[in-house]
Design an enzyme around this catalytic site. Sequence first.
Site, PDB file in Angstrom:
ATOM      1  N   TYR A 216       0.869  -1.178   0.000  1.00 27.14           N
ATOM      2  CA  TYR A 216       0.000   0.000   0.000  1.00 27.14           C
ATOM      3  C   TYR A 216       0.902   1.223   0.000  1.00 27.14           C
ATOM      4  O   TYR A 216       2.091   1.126  -0.291  1.00 27.14           O
ATOM      5  CB  TYR A 216      -0.904  -0.130   1.249  1.00 27.14           C
ATOM      6  CG  TYR A 216      -2.083   0.782   1.302  1.00 27.14           C
ATOM      7  CD1 TYR A 216      -3.064   0.738   0.333  1.00 27.14           C
ATOM      8  CD2 TYR A 216      -2.223   1.690   2.349  1.00 27.14           C
ATOM      9  CE1 TYR A 216      -4.156   1.589   0.391  1.00 27.14           C
ATOM     10  CE2 TYR A 216      -3.315   2.534   2.421  1.00 27.14           C
ATOM     11  CZ  TYR A 216      -4.276   2.481   1.435  1.00 27.14           C
ATOM     12  OH  TYR A 216      -5.349   3.328   1.492  1.00 27.14           O
TER      13      TYR A 216
ATOM     14  N   ASN B  26      -5.027   7.514   7.318  1.00 25.82           N
ATOM     15  CA  ASN B  26      -5.248   6.947   5.981  1.00 25.82           C
ATOM     16  C   ASN B  26      -6.594   6.246   5.939  1.00 25.82           C
ATOM     17  O   ASN B  26      -7.000   5.594   6.920  1.00 25.82           O
ATOM     18  CB  ASN B  26      -4.125   5.957   5.655  1.00 25.82           C
ATOM     19  CG  ASN B  26      -4.166   5.523   4.202  1.00 25.82           C
ATOM     20  OD1 ASN B  26      -5.049   4.773   3.803  1.00 25.82           O
ATOM     21  ND2 ASN B  26      -3.233   6.011   3.408  1.00 25.82           N
TER      22      ASN B  26
ATOM     23  N   GLU C 257     -11.990   4.931  -6.982  1.00 19.96           N
ATOM     24  CA  GLU C 257     -10.696   5.253  -6.395  1.00 19.96           C
ATOM     25  C   GLU C 257      -9.841   6.041  -7.376  1.00 19.96           C
ATOM     26  O   GLU C 257      -9.685   5.642  -8.535  1.00 19.96           O
ATOM     27  CB  GLU C 257      -9.990   3.924  -6.042  1.00 19.96           C
ATOM     28  CG  GLU C 257      -8.783   4.071  -5.162  1.00 19.96           C
ATOM     29  CD  GLU C 257      -9.127   4.495  -3.738  1.00 19.96           C
ATOM     30  OE1 GLU C 257      -9.990   3.871  -3.107  1.00 19.96           O
ATOM     31  OE2 GLU C 257      -8.505   5.463  -3.262  1.00 19.96           O
ATOM     32  N   ASP C 258      -9.306   7.133  -6.916  1.00 24.08           N
ATOM     33  CA  ASP C 258      -8.295   7.890  -7.659  1.00 24.08           C
ATOM     34  C   ASP C 258      -8.733   8.307  -9.064  1.00 24.08           C
ATOM     35  O   ASP C 258      -7.943   8.267 -10.017  1.00 24.08           O
ATOM     36  CB  ASP C 258      -6.964   7.113  -7.667  1.00 24.08           C
ATOM     37  CG  ASP C 258      -6.358   7.046  -6.264  1.00 24.08           C
ATOM     38  OD1 ASP C 258      -7.018   7.491  -5.303  1.00 24.08           O
ATOM     39  OD2 ASP C 258      -5.235   6.543  -6.110  1.00 24.08           O
TER      40      ASP C 258
ATOM     41  N   ARG D 108      -5.864  10.284 -11.240  1.00 23.84           N
ATOM     42  CA  ARG D 108      -5.240  10.955 -10.086  1.00 23.84           C
ATOM     43  C   ARG D 108      -4.772   9.889  -9.109  1.00 23.84           C
ATOM     44  O   ARG D 108      -5.407   9.629  -8.103  1.00 23.84           O
ATOM     45  CB  ARG D 108      -6.255  11.900  -9.432  1.00 23.84           C
ATOM     46  CG  ARG D 108      -5.663  12.888  -8.470  1.00 23.84           C
ATOM     47  CD  ARG D 108      -6.354  12.820  -7.100  1.00 23.84           C
ATOM     48  NE  ARG D 108      -5.962  11.622  -6.367  1.00 23.84           N
ATOM     49  CZ  ARG D 108      -6.425  11.276  -5.177  1.00 23.84           C
ATOM     50  NH1 ARG D 108      -7.323  11.984  -4.588  1.00 23.84           N
ATOM     51  NH2 ARG D 108      -6.009  10.173  -4.565  1.00 23.84           N
TER      52      ARG D 108
ATOM     53  N   LYS E 265      -5.676  -1.863  -2.669  1.00 22.65           N
ATOM     54  CA  LYS E 265      -6.847  -1.610  -1.817  1.00 22.65           C
ATOM     55  C   LYS E 265      -7.555  -2.938  -1.520  1.00 22.65           C
ATOM     56  O   LYS E 265      -7.979  -3.196  -0.398  1.00 22.65           O
ATOM     57  CB  LYS E 265      -7.821  -0.660  -2.513  1.00 22.65           C
ATOM     58  CG  LYS E 265      -7.281   0.743  -2.731  1.00 22.65           C
ATOM     59  CD  LYS E 265      -7.620   1.677  -1.577  1.00 22.65           C
ATOM     60  CE  LYS E 265      -6.898   3.012  -1.729  1.00 22.65           C
ATOM     61  NZ  LYS E 265      -7.040   3.889  -0.577  1.00 22.65           N
TER      62      LYS E 265
ATOM     63  N   ASN F 112      -0.528  11.723  -0.329  1.00 26.84           N
ATOM     64  CA  ASN F 112       0.214  10.474  -0.525  1.00 26.84           C
ATOM     65  C   ASN F 112       0.890  10.465  -1.883  1.00 26.84           C
ATOM     66  O   ASN F 112       0.411  11.135  -2.803  1.00 26.84           O
ATOM     67  CB  ASN F 112      -0.759   9.283  -0.447  1.00 26.84           C
ATOM     68  CG  ASN F 112      -1.382   9.164   0.920  1.00 26.84           C
ATOM     69  OD1 ASN F 112      -0.683   9.236   1.922  1.00 26.84           O
ATOM     70  ND2 ASN F 112      -2.696   8.997   0.961  1.00 26.84           N
TER      71      ASN F 112
ATOM     72  N   ASP G  81     -13.838   6.514  -2.297  1.00 28.64           N
ATOM     73  CA  ASP G  81     -12.921   6.393  -1.161  1.00 28.64           C
ATOM     74  C   ASP G  81     -12.160   7.686  -0.900  1.00 28.64           C
ATOM     75  O   ASP G  81     -11.899   8.038   0.250  1.00 28.64           O
ATOM     76  CB  ASP G  81     -11.949   5.248  -1.477  1.00 28.64           C
ATOM     77  CG  ASP G  81     -11.052   4.922  -0.318  1.00 28.64           C
ATOM     78  OD1 ASP G  81     -11.539   4.924   0.826  1.00 28.64           O
ATOM     79  OD2 ASP G  81      -9.855   4.656  -0.547  1.00 28.64           O
ATOM     80  N   ASP G  82     -11.791   8.394  -1.958  1.00 30.51           N
ATOM     81  CA  ASP G  82     -10.976   9.608  -1.787  1.00 30.51           C
ATOM     82  C   ASP G  82     -11.795  10.748  -1.210  1.00 30.51           C
ATOM     83  O   ASP G  82     -11.264  11.592  -0.502  1.00 30.51           O
ATOM     84  CB  ASP G  82     -10.368  10.017  -3.134  1.00 30.51           C
ATOM     85  CG  ASP G  82      -9.542   8.886  -3.692  1.00 30.51           C
ATOM     86  OD1 ASP G  82      -8.532   8.549  -3.069  1.00 30.51           O
ATOM     87  OD2 ASP G  82      -9.950   8.287  -4.706  1.00 30.51           O
TER      88      ASP G  82
HETATM   89  O1  LIG Z   1      -4.343   5.191  -1.128  1.00 29.44           O
HETATM   90  C1  LIG Z   1      -4.107   5.847  -0.108  1.00 29.44           C
HETATM   91  O2  LIG Z   1      -3.133   5.656   0.606  1.00 29.44           O
HETATM   92  C2  LIG Z   1      -5.086   6.908   0.304  1.00 29.44           C
HETATM   93  C3  LIG Z   1      -5.843   7.383  -0.854  1.00 29.44           C
HETATM   94  O3  LIG Z   1      -6.913   6.911  -1.173  1.00 29.44           O
HETATM   95  C4  LIG Z   1      -5.187   8.357  -1.746  1.00 29.44           C
HETATM   96  O4  LIG Z   1      -4.197   8.988  -1.372  1.00 29.44           O
HETATM   97  O5  LIG Z   1      -5.667   8.484  -2.869  1.00 29.44           O
HETATM   98 MG   LIG Z   2      -7.200   7.066  -3.293  1.00 32.20          MG
END
Ligand SMILES: O=C([O-])CC(=O)C(=O)O
Ligand SMILES: [Mg+2]
Length: 615
Positions: free
Chosen positions: A139, A491, A282-283, A192, A210, A447, A305-306
């Site tokens: 991670y 986190n 995610e992202d 992203r 994840k 991060n 999640d973000d």
């Molecule tokens: O993945 C991680 O550590 C936390 C998160 O969702 C990000 O920074 O996009």
């Molecule tokens: Mg993320």
Amino acid sequence: MFTLVPRSLISRSAIAGQKGVLTETLRVLKIDDTQKRTNVTGDVISPSQVMGIDHLRDPRLNKGLAFTLEERQALGIHGLQPARFKSQEEQLELCRISIERYQEDLNKYLYLTELHDRNEKLFFRLLSENIESLMPIVYTPTVGLACQKFGLIYRRPRGLFITINDIGHVFEVLKNWPEPNVRAIVVTDGERILGLGDLGACGMGIPVGKLALYTALAGIKPNECLPIVLDVGTNNQNLLEDPLYVGLRQKRSTGKLYDDFVDEFMQGVVKRYGQNTLIQFEDFGNHNAFRFLDRYREQYCTFNDDIQGTASVAVSGLMASTRLTGKKLADNKFLFLGAGEAAIGIADLTVKALENEGLSLQEARDKIWMVDIDGLLALERPEGGLDGHKKFYAKAHQPIKDFAAIVEEIKPSVLIGASAAAGAFTPTVLKAMASFNERPIVFALSNPTSKAECTAEQAYANTDGRVIFSSGSPFGKIVLGDRTFYPGQGNNAYIFPGVALGVLLAGIHHINEQIFLLASETVAKFVTDEDLAKGSIYPPLSAIKECSMSIACEILEYAYKERIASVYPKPKDMRKYVESHQYNHNYEPSLPQTWPWPNPPYIKTRPMEPTKLKA
Ligand SMILES: O=C([O-])CC(=O)C(=O)O
Ligand SMILES: [Mg+2]
């Protein structure tokens, strides 16, 4: 009479209509469903029917040298391995020694990836029993590096790559995924990735990482988890020119085509795996993340999640910090650096928490100040750009650009960085925070570590050790004079595994904000006075599995109370119910226990002789 046949033959005989043999096995066998396999016609094949080298090559079935002599002979793998027998514990010891041999974290990541591909139970047991040392590898921060080097380190596929060229055929691609019982998907379009920007298809490392935590931290079964990249191209010029890039070599699709593609994906998931499939976004890029959350949250079982996971963990930290400051949340003034997914998500959930303390919506929003790339969100600023949720936090204040000057002007008690602007919390900024607060609260959440707004060391050193600090990626202990601090990791890994577990087991159709606030409160309750005394507003990583379990139980209780659960009858004991659905990472017998063997072993069993490995 039942005979053992290679998997390839099972498929063929099933195609030819000879299914009787297989159905008969099902009646005799009772197998953990994570070990179930299906052939091309959807019949379940028991692990003991996967014969010979196929058995060793299947990561879900492989137990390495832990196969007993009977198992080796009955499965036709006798002689394919050295004579020695090893328990899973002995194998874990070997894994630890192996990992320590690697100096570079990326090599540790590759070792773990290879273990994941080779022996699933061993991988998950190793990860789950060594969260503190291995979470930073599978991670953040190492997963960020793995994404950046994805083309270089790519060996075996993991997860599903659906490209914009598949439009009109997304369901067909989903059908190629070999697992019939997927319950949870983590999906990214790679725009992203952490704070690293657009990594296109190389972003696959994130859904994979994840979901590894889904299993290791919440016990969600690996066969129920599916990582997906929606490859719509990339605007990262370096990747477009990189001969090692493995994604579509074209600029990102946008507009209607892109939206239709994501719509088709959502519909395809429901068609293939059902309405209750959890889809974690995610992202994604900022704009799309909010749009999709708004568009899909009432139609699908989904969360971002973000926006929501990060919000939940940050608010949890704020709740725990009140025990150190002696203040209510409402006694604070919040300043955010960054006005993207994470920052807006945290601000919105903080507003909810403030409303719970009795403030009106407007009073709550008035306490939150934000800074984006153009400076303070001020109503009159010439750049404008106060769209979406940003406008809720824009103030009737003269525009200021310089961040240190903004901090001086606003004098916040809480400073939250979610900007991917590495080093933006300069010594000047940190010293200013320490000058107007007895216990300044500073979260550097970007991060991976290289993008953090400041390091833990800088935070403590520039505030005489009075800071209440947390970061998105881990920092080790910090020694300042005769004091040692162990800052916590704010986190979303504290949140999303437990939320997913609770949502899946309650059969919740739509995930509301209250669920994330409940998760914040649950994590905050886990923080002991000892944790606080050590400088952490989060429980130690060693408690994160217990946190996930509690979040799931709280969500279950809430879901039945609010009538948003769809799994009935209501379980009597939530914890037992959750446990009964969790993954077992310990080896189990590979042969049915009650079955007369067609080929009795010709060598008598030797007892296992555990030996201690020397490091
Ligand atoms: O993945 C991680 O550590 C936390 C998160 O969702 C990000 O920074 O996009
Ligand atoms: Mg993320």
